[in-house]
Structure formats: structure tokens, C-alpha cells
Motif scaffolding. Structure first.
Motif, PDB file in Angstrom:
ATOM      1  N   MET A   1      40.919  39.384  40.090  1.00 45.76           N
ATOM      2  CA  MET A   1      40.022  39.716  38.975  1.00 45.76           C
ATOM      3  C   MET A   1      39.539  38.448  38.273  1.00 45.76           C
ATOM      4  O   MET A   1      38.368  38.358  37.896  1.00 45.76           O
ATOM      5  N   ILE A   2      40.419  37.467  38.120  1.00 49.25           N
ATOM      6  CA  ILE A   2      40.020  36.194  37.507  1.00 49.25           C
ATOM      7  C   ILE A   2      38.968  35.512  38.373  1.00 49.25           C
ATOM      8  O   ILE A   2      37.951  35.043  37.873  1.00 49.25           O
TER       9      ILE A   2
ATOM     10  N   PHE B   1      36.097  39.329  36.432  1.00 51.79           N
ATOM     11  CA  PHE B   1      36.092  40.761  36.126  1.00 51.79           C
ATOM     12  C   PHE B   1      36.061  40.951  34.609  1.00 51.79           C
ATOM     13  O   PHE B   1      36.950  40.464  33.904  1.00 51.79           O
ATOM     14  N   PRO B   2      35.041  41.627  34.072  1.00 55.64           N
ATOM     15  CA  PRO B   2      34.879  41.703  32.620  1.00 55.64           C
ATOM     16  C   PRO B   2      35.991  42.463  31.887  1.00 55.64           C
ATOM     17  O   PRO B   2      36.224  42.218  30.706  1.00 55.64           O
ATOM     18  N   GLU B   3      36.704  43.369  32.568  1.00 55.05           N
ATOM     19  CA  GLU B   3      37.769  44.135  31.917  1.00 55.05           C
ATOM     20  C   GLU B   3      39.155  43.614  32.290  1.00 55.05           C
ATOM     21  O   GLU B   3      40.137  44.348  32.236  1.00 55.05           O
TER      22      GLU B   3
ATOM     23  N   ILE C   1      39.154  51.099  41.034  1.00 59.10           N
ATOM     24  CA  ILE C   1      37.814  51.407  41.537  1.00 59.10           C
ATOM     25  C   ILE C   1      36.765  50.575  40.798  1.00 59.10           C
ATOM     26  O   ILE C   1      35.712  50.259  41.344  1.00 59.10           O
ATOM     27  N   LYS C   2      37.053  50.178  39.589  1.00 59.86           N
ATOM     28  CA  LYS C   2      36.129  49.330  38.827  1.00 59.86           C
ATOM     29  C   LYS C   2      35.973  47.963  39.499  1.00 59.86           C
ATOM     30  O   LYS C   2      34.886  47.380  39.476  1.00 59.86           O
ATOM     31  N   ILE C   3      37.064  47.471  40.089  1.00 57.54           N
ATOM     32  CA  ILE C   3      36.984  46.215  40.838  1.00 57.54           C
ATOM     33  C   ILE C   3      36.098  46.429  42.055  1.00 57.54           C
ATOM     34  O   ILE C   3      35.256  45.591  42.379  1.00 57.54           O
TER      35      ILE C   3
END
Length: 132
Positions: free
Chosen positions: A66-67, A71-73, A122-124
Motif C-alpha cells: 500500500m505504501i 494507497f490513499p486509505e 478490494i480497494k487495493i
């Protein structure tokens, strides 16, 4: 008995995350099989500890991805990982290992895995897909 199995709903589209999710669910399936085979209590306890340690590793790995993706969240997702590990730890501590109700244990583990995977990870996947 409730059956743990892989579903395409768990796929994020990120090769490494999906690979780790399959290992994660594989551990749950292994616990289920050992319960059905009436494995010794020590075996089940050890496998649950292995699942906890793998979850900790996987969450850290996923956070690194994510980093890399910006990833915004990220921060919210990281906090969800902390809460999920705490839920698993509390669940493991709250049950008397010799009184495990097989269906309850597997249902908890699969719901715990599936809920996070299909609602948060799923957001990723959506971010990965949007970047082509």
C-alpha cells in the motif's frame, strides 16, 4: 460442517497479495481438516498460533504494498489490520481449546478473513486496476 474454500471474490488483482491470501486461507482450511480429524489439542493450538503469526506477516506485507502504491486509505487500513489481529488474539484467548466447537471456529476464521478481503482489500485491487 462449514467448509472453507477459495472464492474469486477474494482476488485483489495484485499477484503477491492474492498469493498470500491463498496461503492464509490454506491455513484456515488446514485447521478445519485437523479439527475434523480430531487432531490433538496441542496441534490445533499450534496451528492457530501459526495463523496469527502469518496474519501479522501478511498485514505488514500488504501495508508495504500500500505504501508503494501510495494507497490513499493506508492509515485506516493499517488500523483495521491492528484491530483484526486483536480480534483473532481475543478469540484465541477466549476459547478453551479443549472445548472448541468446530463449526464456530471455522466460521469465525473464514468470516474474519473473507470480510476484510472482500470489503477492504478490494480497494487495493481497484487502485491497481485503475493504474492499468
Amino acid at each position: 460442517m462449514f467448509r472453507a474454500e477459495w472464492k474469486t471474490d477474494y482476488e485483489t488483482g495484485h499477484q503477491r497479495i492474492d498469493f498470500e491470501h491463498r496461503i492464509f486461507l490454506g491455513l484456515i482450511i488446514q485447521i478445519e481438516a485437523e479439527l475434523m480429524a480430531e487432531a490433538p489439542i496441542e496441534t490445533i493450538g499450534r496451528r492457530l498460533t501459526e495463523l496469527y503469526k502469518y496474519a501479522d506477516f501478511h498485514f505488514y506485507s500488504e501495508e508495504s504494498i500500500m505504501i508503494e502504491l501510495s494507497f490513499p486509505e493506508y492509515e485506516l487500513h493499517r488500523k483495521l489490520h491492528i484491530a483484526l489481529l486483536e480480534d483473532l488474539r481475543r478469540f484465541m484467548l477466549s476459547m478453551s481449546i479443549d472445548l472448541i466447537r468446530q463449526a464456530d471456529l471455522i466460521r469465525f476464521l473464514v468470516d474474519w478473513f473473507a470480510h476484510h478481503t472482500t470489503r477492504e482489500d478490494i480497494k487495493i485491487a481497484n487502485l491497481v486496476r485503475s493504474r492499468g
